[in-house]
Structures are given as C-alpha cells and as structure tokens.
Design an enzyme around this catalytic site. Sequence first.
Site, PDB file in Angstrom:
ATOM      1  N   ARG A 213      70.807  43.651  -6.797  1.00  0.00           N
ATOM      2  CA  ARG A 213      71.493  42.855  -5.198  1.00  0.00           C
ATOM      3  C   ARG A 213      72.090  42.164  -6.131  1.00  0.00           C
ATOM      4  O   ARG A 213      73.016  41.709  -4.883  1.00  0.00           O
ATOM      5  CB  ARG A 213      69.849  41.791  -5.175  1.00  0.00           C
TER       6      ARG A 213
ATOM      7  N   GLY B 160      50.208  33.931   2.834  1.00  0.00           N
ATOM      8  CA  GLY B 160      50.950  34.672   3.073  1.00  0.00           C
ATOM      9  C   GLY B 160      50.114  36.314   1.422  1.00  0.00           C
ATOM     10  O   GLY B 160      49.121  35.698   1.372  1.00  0.00           O
TER      11      GLY B 160
ATOM     12  N   SER C 275      66.932  45.406   5.087  1.00  0.00           N
ATOM     13  CA  SER C 275      65.960  46.223   4.279  1.00  0.00           C
ATOM     14  C   SER C 275      67.374  46.790   3.243  1.00  0.00           C
ATOM     15  O   SER C 275      68.202  47.620   3.384  1.00  0.00           O
ATOM     16  CB  SER C 275      65.055  47.444   4.056  1.00  0.00           C
TER      17      SER C 275
ATOM     18  N   ALA D 121      50.323  36.070  -1.443  1.00  0.00           N
ATOM     19  CA  ALA D 121      49.698  35.315  -2.786  1.00  0.00           C
ATOM     20  C   ALA D 121      48.441  34.434  -2.299  1.00  0.00           C
ATOM     21  O   ALA D 121      46.895  34.652  -2.538  1.00  0.00           O
ATOM     22  CB  ALA D 121      50.678  34.652  -3.212  1.00  0.00           C
ATOM     23  N   GLY D 122      48.485  33.951  -1.161  1.00  0.00           N
ATOM     24  CA  GLY D 122      47.354  33.020  -0.617  1.00  0.00           C
ATOM     25  C   GLY D 122      46.520  33.861   0.224  1.00  0.00           C
ATOM     26  O   GLY D 122      45.279  32.997  -0.193  1.00  0.00           O
TER      27      GLY D 122
END
Lengths: 639, 256, 229
Positions: free
Chosen positions: A332, A44, A286, A46-47
């Site tokens: 949220r 993703g 969203s 980060a990876g």
Amino acid sequence: MSKQLESHIPEGPVKDKWTKAKFENKLVNPANKRKFKVLVVGTGLAGASAAATLSELGYQVQSFCFQDSPRRAHSIAAQGGINAAKNYQGDGDSVHRLFYDTVKGGDFRSREANVHRLAEVSSNIVDQCVAQGVPFAREYGGLLDNRSFGGAQVSRTFYAKGQTGQQLLIGAYSALMKEVSTGSVELFTRREMLELVVIDGKARGIIVRNLITGGMETYMGDAVMLCTGGYGNVFYLSTNAMGSNVTATWRAHKKGAYFANPCYTQIHPTCIPVHGEYQSKLTLMSESLRNDGRVWVPEAKNDKRKASDIPEEERDYYLERKYPSFGNLVPRDIASRNAKYVCDEGKGVGATGLAVYLDFSDSIKRLGQKTIENRYGNLFDMYEQITGSSPYEEPMMIYPAVHYTMGGLWVDYNLMTSIPGLFCLGEANFSDHGANRLGASALMQGLSDGYFVAPYTLGNYLAQQDLAQVDATHPDAVKALSSAQERIDKLLAIKGERTVDDFHKELGLLLWDKCGMSRNEAGLKEALVKIPKIRDEFWENVNVMGSPGELNQTLEKAGRVADFLEFGELMVKDALERKESCGGHFREESQTEGGEALRDDENFAHVAAWEFNGVGEVPILHKEALIFENVALAQRSYK
Amino acid sequence: MSNAAKKINLNLKVWRQKNAEDKGYFDVYKAEGIDQDASFLEMLDVVNEGLSKQGKDPIAFDHDCREGICGMCGAVVNGHAHGPKAKTTLCQLHMRTFSNGQTLVIEPFRSRALPVQKDLIVDRSAFDRVIASGGFISVRTGSVQDANNIPVEKKSADLAFDAASCIGCAACVAACPNASAMLFVSAKVSHLALLPQGQPERSRRVLGMVEQMDTEGFGNCSNEYQCEAACPKGISVQNIARMNRDYAHARFTSED
Amino acid sequence: MLKKYLSSSIGKKQIVALTGLAMVLFLLAHLAGNLLIFKGADAYNAYAAALKEFGALLWVARLGLIAMFFIHFVFIFLLVKQNRQARGVQYSEPLHANTRSLSTKLMPVSGTILLAYIITHLMDFTFTHSNIANATVCGDYLGLYGLVVNHFSNPFGSLWYVIAMFAVGFHLTHAVQSVAQTFGWNNSKYTPFIKKTSVVVGIGIAAGFAAVPIYVFFLACGTSSCTLG
C-alpha cells in the site's frame, strides 16, 4: 516516574515462544474467574471477540461502545478479506511465510515474536469464524475460496464479497450477544469513555458519558481492555467512520500508558478522490480491486482527454513499469506514494488532478463482465453511487487516503500497556504491523488479539494480583469523574465563534500537508509550531452548543477534537524524531536514488514509545530495540 | 465527480424532538448552495454548520461509517425510508437525486419498538435483544474443527451471505405499513438456517427470535413487501417465507 | 405449544392464511354450484335439493364455514389492532408505496365490504326460504331459482352483489399469493407462477360469481323475462 520498557517476550526460538508463554502463564482457577470483572471498551473485532471469549471463560464482563449497537463498530467497513496461513490453495503458504511477509511488509519495524504469534493463530481465526456461520466465499465443491491480496504472492485471503469486515464483525457480535443472553456480559451502548481510573498504579475503572442522557457514569473492575481502534480521523478526512477517535487511548496515555510510533499512518492507495469543500469523509475502494484493475495515468502532463480517448501507447502503467514483479500489487505505501508522485508531476486525472485511473477494461475482456461483477459488483455499485460514473464503462478514479494507523498504545507481548491491568487490543495498539500493514491483516490482528491472545494473557496478570476491593466512591475514581466533568463544562462555557468542525478541518489539513504521505524536517517543525496555536484558539474560541445533560453530538465531537489537537502534536513529534523512512512513514531526507523509502536500521530499529509529560510539554521518549533473528533485515524490494 | 457539479437550494421540513419524552414538532430550514455531489448527510452537515453559527441547536442524526455498511444512519425522506433511491442508505444518497427548489420532509424512522431519542435518532436496541434471543451459533472460542471440514454448497453459502448482508438499519421497520420487523429478523434467522453450522440450534433460534420480536411490539407482516423495496441491501422477502416455514415447523416439532 | 403458536405473530398469520385458504376452496365449490343457473331452473333447484339431502352434514359444513370465517376475522382483527399500535407516532408524509399493488392497499376495504356482504347474503339466500311470494317468476313458482332471479332483477340487489364480488376478487388476488408466502412457499422458481395464479383465481372468482346477477339482470329480466320459466 520513568519506567523501563519490558516487552516480556518469552525466551527461545520464535516458533516456540507462544506455546511456551501459554504454558508458563499463570492460570486463574475456573471457579475464581467469576470473581473478576473486566471492562472491555469498544466492540469492534478486537473488543467483541475479547468480551465474548472472556465471558466464555467465566469472567464477568462489561462491554462498552459509543454506537447504538455493538455491531456498528468500524471493523464493519473492512472490505477485502482476512489472511490465514491455511495453505488451502497448496501454493506454498505456511505460518512461516505469513510471518515473514508480515515482518517484511511492516518494513522491519514490528516485533518478530508478536508477528509470529499472529501468523500461528491465523488459522484458528478462520476456523472459529466459519463455525460461527460467517458466510465466506466458497467454491463449487463447497470448500472455502481464497484470493491473493495486497502484496502477497500466495492466495491466503478469505473473503465474503466486499463485506468481509461486516461478516466477521457479525460473527464476533453474535458471539458477544450469545454471552449477553446468558447474563455474563453486560452491554453498555452509547457510552463514550472519557477517563481511565488508575488506583495504586493499576487500571481499575473507567468514566464514561452516557450519550443519551449526558450523565457521567463510573464502572470499576479488575482490568480494562481498550479496543477502541485507530486515530486516522486526526486528519479530518480519512476512510474511518465519523465517530472513530483517539479519546480512550489518549486519556489512557495521559494517565501513564505509553504511546508507540504515532507517526506510522497508512495511506490507502485506492480511495475515491476528494471532490468538494463539504466533504466529510473519504471512501475506500477495497484494494482487492488491484488484483484485476490496472493503474495508469496519461503519459503527457495535463492531458484532459477522456480516458477512452487516450490510446494505449500514450498511457503510463507506472506501477507495472517500475515494479515488474509485483506490478499493481505492490504494498500500500508504495502504491500510494507513486500515485502522489505522478500527480505531483502533473499527470493526475479528474477535475482536481489529484487522481489516477484504475482500469478494468482488460480484465472485463479477459474474464467477462460476469466474473468481474461477481468479484467486485458491490464495490462497483458503491463507486457509481458516489461518483455517478460506472467502472464497467469508464476507469475508476482513485487517490490515496488515510486509512489505518499502525501506531497505538505501547503493549508488551501480553498486550498489556505500561499501566498494569490496562490492556490494548486491535488497531488501538501498536504491535504487529510495524511501519506498514499488509492488506487483509487488520481483521486478522483484531480477532487474534481478542479471541486468542488477550484471554490467555489476562489470566496471567490477574492470577498474580492481589487487588483491593474498590468501588466508584474511591477517591481516585471520584477525581477522574470530576476531571471528565470539568472538561465538559469548560468546553460548553467557551461559547466562541468557530465550529468544532472548523478546527478539525484546520488541524487535518495541516497534518495531511506536513505529516501525510511524505514528510520533511521543515514541514514537521512548522506543524509543531502551528498545532499548539490551533489548540489554544480552540480552547478560547470554539462554539459548543447545548447543555451537558442531554444528547449533544456537538459536545461529543468537541471532546474528540480536543484530544486530536493534543495527539496531533505527538504524532508530528514522533515523525520528526524518526529521521529514517520506513513503511508508511516517508521522510524525504531518507530515500534511495530510485526514490524508495530508505531505512536507517542502525539508529531506528526500535519502537518509539512516548510518555506523557503534560499538554504542550516535551514528552519523554523510551526506545524498545527491535531484534531480528529470523528475518534478515533487508531493503524491501518489490521490483 | 461529474465535471460541473451543480448547486441547488432546498426547503427542509425536519422533525425536531428534544428527547424521548418530548412531543416533537416540525421545523423549517433552508439548505442553500448544496453541491449535488454531496451526500444527503453532508447536506445536513452544511445545514447544521449554519445552525451552529446562528446559535441554534443542530439537527441530531445518527451516522458513522458514511459508506453504507454500518447501518447507523437513516431517516424517512418524503415518505421513503433512506430516501427515494433504491438500495441506498441515506449516507450514500447523493444530492443529484434531488432538484433545485424541492421540499424535503425529513422524519425519523417511526415505530413504537424503536422510540425516538432526539430529532432523527431512534433507539434500535430492540434489534440487539432479538439477536440475544438466539441469533448466534453457540460455539466456544477455540473449540472448533478445521474450516474446510464443513463443506457448504455454494448456492446455500451465497444465499446465506445475501441474508447476512443485512446492516440492521431498521429501514424495513420504517417502511412497513405495520412497522413489522419481519425482514430483519428473517434475514438473521435465514443466514444461520441456510448453513450446516446453524442446524443444531435452528428450532431454538427461530422460536426465541420470533418471540422476542413480538415482545418488542413490532407490527405483523401483511406481505406487502415494502420492506424489500426499502432495504438498502436488497434483502429478499424469501427470507420471511423461510422464517414462516421454519417457525411453524419448529413450533410443532421441537420441544421448546 | 398451540397457545404459544396462536399468540405469536407468525402463528396468527398462518391461521388467517389457513382459514382463508379453506374459504377459497369453499368459494370455488360454491361457484360451481352457482354456474348451474345457466343450465336453467331444474338443474339449479336439483343442485339445491341435493345439497339439502346432506341434512345434518350440511349443517356441520355450514358451522365449519362460519367458524372459518369467524376465526379469520378475529385473527385479522387482533393482527390489525397490533399493527395500528406498532407505528406509534404517525408519519406526517404518507409512506411512499408505489410497489404496493392496489389489491394490497385495499385489503381492509375489500375485507370490510365482504363482511357486510356476507351478512346480507346469508339473510337474502341462506336464511330466506323460497315461497310463493318471493320465488314466483311470471306466475311460475321456481323455488330457489326463482328467489335468485327475483333478487337480481332488483338493480340494487344485483349491484351490491357485483360490487361485493369485485371485492372478493380483489381480496383474493393479494390473498392467494399471500397464503403461499405465509406458509413459506416462496422461491424464485415457482413464486412468479403463484403470483399469476393468485391473480387468475381472484379474477376468475369475481367474474364467475358476478356473471350470475349480470346474466339475470340483463338477459333474464329484460324484455322477455317470462321466457325464462
């Protein structure tokens, strides 16, 4: 075996810490980087960004993902945007303000130093993405457009229609593929990590299952980075992708990595409501929609009239009423909890009564349909596709759903877990969002960890090691491989009556009821009794078809659910232990008179990092105190 | 979420294939009591749950996000890639599209370059190799200028976004009478060719990616535009035209 | 460079498009000549004679045309061969294709008809010289004009020609816009115009060419064919 939690936060003023750390970090000689091999699990934001950057620096990288292509990781589904303290709009944004907003938004349960670093590198991220060709929205002058997003009072969110996640991921993926083409990243798709290999107390390898052939494979290296995302699917229904799971981090936890704050779960306020038994996942809309949509329910209970038949004065715009200054843009957790309250009062709409309206008619009148279509066109289409109703004509119906998990493997300032050599990036770690994540901050954190943090801190670790040469024949690697194999054989040998999904649904429903939007002691204790029973039955009565040596999706799912059944217990344990309310963790026992989350800073201003102590055994709690020197602890108020 | 969701029964004819070496065959199943508000994949879930209970191997199909963005799902349903509804992935196709008693023939995406791995699952790593042959801008992390130093005309930025909205699902290949991957490759080429950041490598990129596309064994474009009709993101064949132009230009002007 | 270009899918297609375009231009010129038949035998034969004046140059043009055709055909053959292999296992249910126009679907059919036609056409007109036996109409020797009239007086000759011309037209309605796409001229502004042009060219060429045998067969060879002379 208990270790002291050492966060390795550099000394000095918060704004100088990262600079100081970068200077003080030990460096690996460029010629020597080639000698180190790093295993990066997950592709993703980060990876992929970490793997690409490490390879650019000269390390040998092996990159793993369970999907058929790195580009499909679930970061792709993020819609709204990515924050950066660029102040392009000249509306008073700054690194300090982003830092402040994030600490406050996280309800004072994150590390100041980490958050400040995140705010500092936020600008570099956007620069990097634009250079890679990410097609962010632009103004007619050719410069980047911004919008305000999810609780922020400045416009600092960069976006690409409703596909920011996909566009950023394609950016990171293309950077990764650039390195694949040079041969310095080796790509392993359709591989699922099932075990961590720890040798001499250090992470040295992973065991993966090849999902196509079913074969077990061992990969060894000098460091391992887990970038494997969150555990939201423990609830069965969530907005996560079907394959998102806790297995990699849970396996690492069982090998000694502490798991921090597992009870922090973000329930996203704007999702499409549940509509049937067969339902496999929830779809997020969203929250940028809240910029132009107004949330309301009918004043009267059980009002079954059509939305358009309910006159203005009989509508309750409850967020605007209760939080006049933030209105529909409250964070949220607050938006979600309030939706639950009004539905609990019987004012919910739709067939199930578990939904509220998100109405665009005012904005369409004010801005015109064209503008609304430009901003949200694809989201509206998606909503219509799923529900068969058009938001241009009728208000959307929304309800909260599990979306993001702030908890994760405990990491120090260098993103290293309590196992040396094991790093954890992105949603999989716990570090930056505290008890509640602000909108458009997840993409920022994933890319910050991957592009700008881990590549520096990894060098610092490797430069100080004298690692022995090891390969797949090392007894610890062989042992890890056989334990992963045994587990698979065990699952296939049960041949019980119930399907894997059946157990997953049972666990998910229990957690949603007892450890969801609001939690209390009695419910959590009840869950703690029930989860081990479900787990025991699973291991006696689950039916996993097929054989190990083939593509076997039921087996994949069974392994993930088995881990959720262990992890779920820890999550509830953590929720029970944290007797305060903070951010996404709402304990009914701890609320203000107005029904808002009430923190207990005296007793709970800490990170709860859990050490594994055997399945079904009481885990050991380690506390890392959180010190706030730059943002004064205060009750959050969005009134 | 229509108020009274109707239940329907369907006859399924599904491609079953044990692994890449297996020849494969069609098997017939009944899908009964399917809620019309369910998605196509949820319908398959229900069928699979039933198969598991009968001790039969469930139908293997790729899927992940189930919100139409990851590009993992896909099958050909009654001759339509991703089913009969335009601009819709299989996971976003809802059963209200079908009527009671209908027979659905479900086959994997067919292309020699995307071999079947099991049932409806195909190997799309060819796409990754095409990207690795130039589908990127070579910038090192950190070595970049301020984002607003690169103004981009809004029109170009929008067109680049439209091209970049490709989800790499391979429906274009599946729907093309020649199993050509031109829409996918051209969308990727166009995305970067339309932006100032993509100019330095423009020639190298198109030459590399087209060469890899050809090597993978995809068919050739015969301008039938079936790809555009099947694309769940509505990617335009104008991208193919742009790539044709860029390719010829690059081939005859660059030294690569 | 050229080798790489020609071995690439796009290169091959552009060669097909280029040779196709050349042949369209040839057809337009050829059509202009053919339509002289409506002006009568003298004009028509004068045109044929004028062409012959070019001598060696005519042969260069002819060879060029043959080369165009040959290249067009060979590259299509190579492309189609790859396309056939690219699918691997065939679909059991035919691919749904309601967005495919008929002319697109029938490109291989119209192309094959054309190939067969061109061979017969060359045998009938190009390599058959007019002589007393084949070019005498009602006792008058009318040269090439006579050859044409006699040929089209035969219902099979006319019918085959008309069918072939429809095939050409059909082929071109897809082909002309396809050429534009293949060279990369596709843009929301002018593509609709190109598509219309494609249809107009296709219909125009088919109708123009077919007018000759129809005229000959129904009018010239009717009750008073000898009035022609």
